[in-house]
Design a protein around this motif. Structure first.
Motif, PDB file in Angstrom:
ATOM      1  N   GLY A 261       0.823  -1.210   0.000  1.00 16.69           N
ATOM      2  CA  GLY A 261       0.000   0.000   0.000  1.00 16.69           C
ATOM      3  C   GLY A 261       0.851   1.252   0.000  1.00 16.69           C
ATOM      4  O   GLY A 261       0.540   2.229  -0.693  1.00 16.69           O
ATOM      5  N   MET A 262       1.946   1.232   0.761  1.00 21.36           N
ATOM      6  CA  MET A 262       2.780   2.429   0.839  1.00 21.36           C
ATOM      7  C   MET A 262       3.442   2.728  -0.505  1.00 21.36           C
ATOM      8  O   MET A 262       3.713   3.890  -0.812  1.00 21.36           O
ATOM      9  N   ASN A 263       3.693   1.692  -1.303  1.00 23.42           N
ATOM     10  CA  ASN A 263       4.194   1.970  -2.655  1.00 23.42           C
ATOM     11  C   ASN A 263       3.182   2.788  -3.442  1.00 23.42           C
ATOM     12  O   ASN A 263       3.542   3.749  -4.144  1.00 23.42           O
ATOM     13  N   ALA A 264       1.911   2.395  -3.310  1.00 26.01           N
ATOM     14  CA  ALA A 264       0.854   3.135  -4.008  1.00 26.01           C
ATOM     15  C   ALA A 264       0.753   4.563  -3.469  1.00 26.01           C
ATOM     16  O   ALA A 264       0.607   5.530  -4.233  1.00 26.01           O
ATOM     17  N   VAL A 265       0.846   4.700  -2.146  1.00 28.74           N
ATOM     18  CA  VAL A 265       0.766   6.038  -1.530  1.00 28.74           C
ATOM     19  C   VAL A 265       1.938   6.899  -1.996  1.00 28.74           C
ATOM     20  O   VAL A 265       1.763   8.072  -2.347  1.00 28.74           O
ATOM     21  N   ASN A 266       3.125   6.294  -2.004  1.00 29.24           N
ATOM     22  CA  ASN A 266       4.304   7.058  -2.425  1.00 29.24           C
ATOM     23  C   ASN A 266       4.201   7.522  -3.870  1.00 29.24           C
ATOM     24  O   ASN A 266       4.666   8.614  -4.210  1.00 29.24           O
ATOM     25  N   SER A 267       3.575   6.709  -4.715  1.00 26.56           N
ATOM     26  CA  SER A 267       3.356   7.135  -6.102  1.00 26.56           C
ATOM     27  C   SER A 267       2.464   8.368  -6.146  1.00 26.56           C
ATOM     28  O   SER A 267       2.723   9.303  -6.901  1.00 26.56           O
ATOM     29  N   VAL A 268       1.391   8.337  -5.352  1.00 22.71           N
ATOM     30  CA  VAL A 268       0.490   9.499  -5.321  1.00 22.71           C
ATOM     31  C   VAL A 268       1.253  10.731  -4.826  1.00 22.71           C
ATOM     32  O   VAL A 268       1.155  11.815  -5.398  1.00 22.71           O
ATOM     33  N   ILE A 269       2.030  10.535  -3.770  1.00 22.27           N
ATOM     34  CA  ILE A 269       2.792  11.654  -3.199  1.00 22.27           C
ATOM     35  C   ILE A 269       3.729  12.257  -4.256  1.00 22.27           C
ATOM     36  O   ILE A 269       3.738  13.478  -4.473  1.00 22.27           O
ATOM     37  N   LEU A 270       4.491  11.407  -4.914  1.00 17.51           N
ATOM     38  CA  LEU A 270       5.451  11.907  -5.906  1.00 17.51           C
ATOM     39  C   LEU A 270       4.732  12.582  -7.068  1.00 17.51           C
ATOM     40  O   LEU A 270       5.158  13.634  -7.558  1.00 17.51           O
ATOM     41  N   ASP A 271       3.618  11.974  -7.476  1.00 21.52           N
ATOM     42  CA  ASP A 271       2.859  12.513  -8.599  1.00 21.52           C
ATOM     43  C   ASP A 271       2.262  13.874  -8.252  1.00 21.52           C
ATOM     44  O   ASP A 271       2.317  14.817  -9.052  1.00 21.52           O
ATOM     45  N   ARG A 272       1.693  14.002  -7.059  1.00 20.02           N
ATOM     46  CA  ARG A 272       0.915  15.186  -6.735  1.00 20.02           C
ATOM     47  C   ARG A 272       1.724  16.299  -6.090  1.00 20.02           C
ATOM     48  O   ARG A 272       1.174  17.359  -5.781  1.00 20.02           O
ATOM     49  N   MET A 273       3.003  16.079  -5.829  1.00 24.25           N
ATOM     50  CA  MET A 273       3.843  17.191  -5.353  1.00 24.25           C
ATOM     51  C   MET A 273       4.474  17.915  -6.554  1.00 24.25           C
ATOM     52  O   MET A 273       5.178  18.908  -6.381  1.00 24.25           O
ATOM     53  N   GLN A 274       4.176  17.433  -7.760  1.00 21.43           N
ATOM     54  CA  GLN A 274       4.716  18.085  -8.953  1.00 21.43           C
ATOM     55  C   GLN A 274       4.037  19.424  -9.198  1.00 21.43           C
ATOM     56  O   GLN A 274       2.910  19.655  -8.760  1.00 21.43           O
ATOM     57  N   SER A 275       4.745  20.280  -9.917  1.00 21.55           N
ATOM     58  CA  SER A 275       4.211  21.590 -10.286  1.00 21.55           C
ATOM     59  C   SER A 275       5.069  22.112 -11.424  1.00 21.55           C
ATOM     60  O   SER A 275       6.219  21.692 -11.588  1.00 21.55           O
ATOM     61  N   GLU A 276       4.483  22.998 -12.205  1.00 20.98           N
ATOM     62  CA  GLU A 276       5.277  23.629 -13.268  1.00 20.98           C
ATOM     63  C   GLU A 276       6.327  24.578 -12.713  1.00 20.98           C
ATOM     64  O   GLU A 276       7.236  24.997 -13.421  1.00 20.98           O
ATOM     65  N   ILE A 277       6.158  24.959 -11.448  1.00 26.57           N
ATOM     66  CA  ILE A 277       7.138  25.838 -10.806  1.00 26.57           C
ATOM     67  C   ILE A 277       8.190  24.937 -10.162  1.00 26.57           C
ATOM     68  O   ILE A 277       7.937  24.310  -9.135  1.00 26.57           O
ATOM     69  N   PRO A 278       9.389  24.853 -10.760  1.00 27.10           N
ATOM     70  CA  PRO A 278      10.366  23.825 -10.351  1.00 27.10           C
ATOM     71  C   PRO A 278      10.751  23.884  -8.871  1.00 27.10           C
ATOM     72  O   PRO A 278      11.067  22.848  -8.277  1.00 27.10           O
ATOM     73  N   LEU A 279      10.699  25.071  -8.280  1.00 25.21           N
ATOM     74  CA  LEU A 279      11.096  25.194  -6.872  1.00 25.21           C
ATOM     75  C   LEU A 279      10.175  24.362  -5.968  1.00 25.21           C
ATOM     76  O   LEU A 279      10.604  23.891  -4.905  1.00 25.21           O
ATOM     77  N   ILE A 280       8.930  24.162  -6.393  1.00 24.66           N
ATOM     78  CA  ILE A 280       7.973  23.450  -5.532  1.00 24.66           C
ATOM     79  C   ILE A 280       8.354  21.976  -5.352  1.00 24.66           C
ATOM     80  O   ILE A 280       8.553  21.534  -4.215  1.00 24.66           O
ATOM     81  N   PRO A 281       8.499  21.191  -6.432  1.00 28.27           N
ATOM     82  CA  PRO A 281       8.913  19.798  -6.196  1.00 28.27           C
ATOM     83  C   PRO A 281      10.318  19.697  -5.591  1.00 28.27           C
ATOM     84  O   PRO A 281      10.594  18.764  -4.830  1.00 28.27           O
ATOM     85  N   ALA A 282      11.185  20.656  -5.907  1.00 26.47           N
ATOM     86  CA  ALA A 282      12.540  20.613  -5.339  1.00 26.47           C
ATOM     87  C   ALA A 282      12.476  20.745  -3.815  1.00 26.47           C
ATOM     88  O   ALA A 282      13.058  19.941  -3.085  1.00 26.47           O
ATOM     89  N   LEU A 283      11.747  21.752  -3.356  1.00 29.46           N
ATOM     90  CA  LEU A 283      11.681  21.991  -1.910  1.00 29.46           C
ATOM     91  C   LEU A 283      10.869  20.896  -1.214  1.00 29.46           C
ATOM     92  O   LEU A 283      11.287  20.350  -0.189  1.00 29.46           O
ATOM     93  N   ALA A 284       9.713  20.570  -1.783  1.00 28.14           N
ATOM     94  CA  ALA A 284       8.887  19.518  -1.167  1.00 28.14           C
ATOM     95  C   ALA A 284       9.647  18.204  -1.151  1.00 28.14           C
ATOM     96  O   ALA A 284       9.626  17.471  -0.153  1.00 28.14           O
ATOM     97  N   GLY A 285      10.348  17.916  -2.253  1.00 28.64           N
ATOM     98  CA  GLY A 285      11.081  16.659  -2.358  1.00 28.64           C
ATOM     99  C   GLY A 285      12.211  16.560  -1.354  1.00 28.64           C
ATOM    100  O   GLY A 285      12.531  15.469  -0.874  1.00 28.64           O
TER     101      GLY A 285
END
Lengths: 336, 336
Positions: free
Chosen positions: A25-49
């Motif tokens: 289940g956590m693999n599925a959750v992690n996919s959602v997390i990685l997918d939904r922390m994306q943004s066209e503003i590169p600083l957002i996934p960089a900082l969140a990541g």
């Protein structure tokens, strides 16, 4: 359904059964997390990541998944909701780092140190918004009510903690109120929503809420104990941070209330920030040792962990229930 | 239904018809705001109240109310939702003050100056959570989708603005993208949700969204123009703040792109912060004057205001439509 006694395990409790239970289940959750922390503003996934990939245990989404196992839910709605829970938690951590002026988080430079306070505040806001987008996509108003309510309570608890900062007179009751809000509310909500997706009855929903809430209190108590435990094996942030920030936690509250007049004077000066240098920290740790305040804080945590274990005893015995019970014991035993 | 041409009024446009149209409703909204900013933690209503009672125009909730009038909605759901919109806006302002390190907001000391950054961040989080509680109580998933989506876009816009800060090469297109996100998204959402509660068709929903979005862009353009307008009558925050912070706004973008080599060198030094003192601000204002950049920024705003007015021309003529049209003209004429 009879309440069964879950014995406290003899061997050192671990998070392993919980990790095994929720691994897929956590693999599925992690996919959602990685997918939904994306943004066209590169600083957002960089900082969140930076924070999200920084090796947190992801305990809160794990509670949602474990709860879903416990209630026999077989769908996939809980992946998105567990990711929403983790986003709320991550947003809170980012804002906490700004609020506390932290240097370290999970042993790495805190996001605010690398990216600055402004971006850290804003990316927290972004993740918070994303979490509500995820919940809205799921579409359960009940889940939205639980998690929006929990979010407001978390913020209240954080403000309350700020108000209590550098206030040596803070009581154990008030402290329990603060950690009940700032930490345990999200643990409770994360567990409870598993009962909602599983369409459980009210008693089961409350049971999962109680499990999470008590686990959250136990977890925070031990976190706070570890900050004064010279033997602590597990320490992400700088030890002594709470002390330097004048944060009132149970080890200090106990040592202060059990102390002599001159010791109380020491605590007043230390917590108010008049004298809170490294020498004062050593003195604080030795006073906390003298009054057994770390061990007694763990003892208080043990009490809440037991309540957590008993709360889920209304569910039939299962791998999930055993894993959740061991997780509660693990919360207490951490850092030994 | 025929599209009617709403003539640009001869006399100076005001917000008065909008204020009259929404006066009763705004009382109801203000009650919700005051009621729901309460908390057992006294610092929360104190800090929130400092900004909320600080005399903002509450334009965004007003858009929800005016939109509801426009579509003939007669229920009371929009009061709570308009309060939710204002809470999102207030949370954003509190976080902005921390992000920008503002001293003043609406002519008063900013919340962060009085209460500190930590409490300001956390009370912003509280209001943000409360806004989602209000929406959840209302129960429309469509509204939740619109406002959670807008919130994420606002945060993205703010981060994007931060990335563009001190970057003289920022283009007009990028700037329009930033203000479209950080300002206009909430104007659009605030208007759009009126169509949702009014159960309008898709075209009407889009029309209200378009109205709000274009109005928001016009509004922000004029705000940015006023910051360099030496004749500005209406200024809450310190004039020249954008300049000192190296924020790229349209007056600067125009003056830079129209400037000589040596003027461009001046702008580079000013925006990068190498030389951005009071003398530099005077020089900036005189260059902006030289290239008519304040007036041309207003002209751009006029374009978006016209689009806003035309967007709602699909609705029959009414007091509400006239008030909303005049509000768009007012947005452009502000500060003259």
């Amino acid at each position: 359904m009879t309440a069964e006694v879950v014995p406290i395990p003899r061997k050192k409790p671990t998070l392993d059964p919980m990790l095994a239970l929720t691994a897929n289940g956590m693999n599925a959750v992690n996919s959602v997390i990685l997918d939904r922390m994306q943004s066209e503003i590169p600083l957002i996934p960089a900082l969140a990541g930076h924070l999200i990939s920084g090796g947190g245990k992801r305990l809160r989404p794990m509670l949602t998944l474990a709860g879903a196992e416990l209630v026999g839910y077989t769908g996939d709605r809980h992946y998105k909701l567990a990711a929403a829970v983790e986003f709320i938690h991550t947003a809170t951590l980012l804002h906490d780092d700004v609020v506390d002026g932290s240097d370290l988080r999970r042993g790495k430079a805190a996001a605010n140190i690398i990216y600055g306070n402004p971006a850290t505040v804003l990316v927290g806001d972004f993740l918070f918004s994303r979490s509500f987008e995820l919940m809205t996509e799921d579409g359960s108003l009940k889940v939205l009510k639980i998690l929006s309510g929990a979010s407001a309570i978390i913020a209240e608890g954080e403000v309350d903690q700020l108000t209590a900062q550098r206030q040596i007179e803070t009581s154990e009751e008030r402290y329990l109120g603060i950690i009940g809000a700032k930490t345990a509310a999200l643990f409770a909500a994360a567990s409870r929503i598993a009962a909602v997706v599983g369409e459980c009855d009210d008693a089961q929903e409350r049971a999962l809420d109680d499990y999470g809430r008590n686990l959250g209190v136990a977890f925070q108590l031990v976190d706070d104990a570890i900050d004064y435990d010279s033997d602590a094996a597990e320490m992400g942030k700088d030890q002594g941070d709470d002390f330097r920030e004048g944060k009132m936690t149970l080890p200090v509250i106990l040592a202060y209330s059990r102390g002599t007049e001159s010791e109380r004077k020491f605590w007043k000066n230390a917590i108010s920030g008049i004298k809170a240098d490294d020498a004062a920290l050593q003195e604080a740790i030795s006073l906390i040792d003298k009054y057994n305040a770390v061990e007694d804080t763990r003892e208080r945590a043990r009490h809440f962990a037991s309540r957590a274990v008993d709360a889920i005893s209304i569910f039939p015995d299962s791998k999930a229930r055993a894993a959740m019970a061991e997780a509660a014991h693990f919360a207490v035993a951490r850092g030994y």
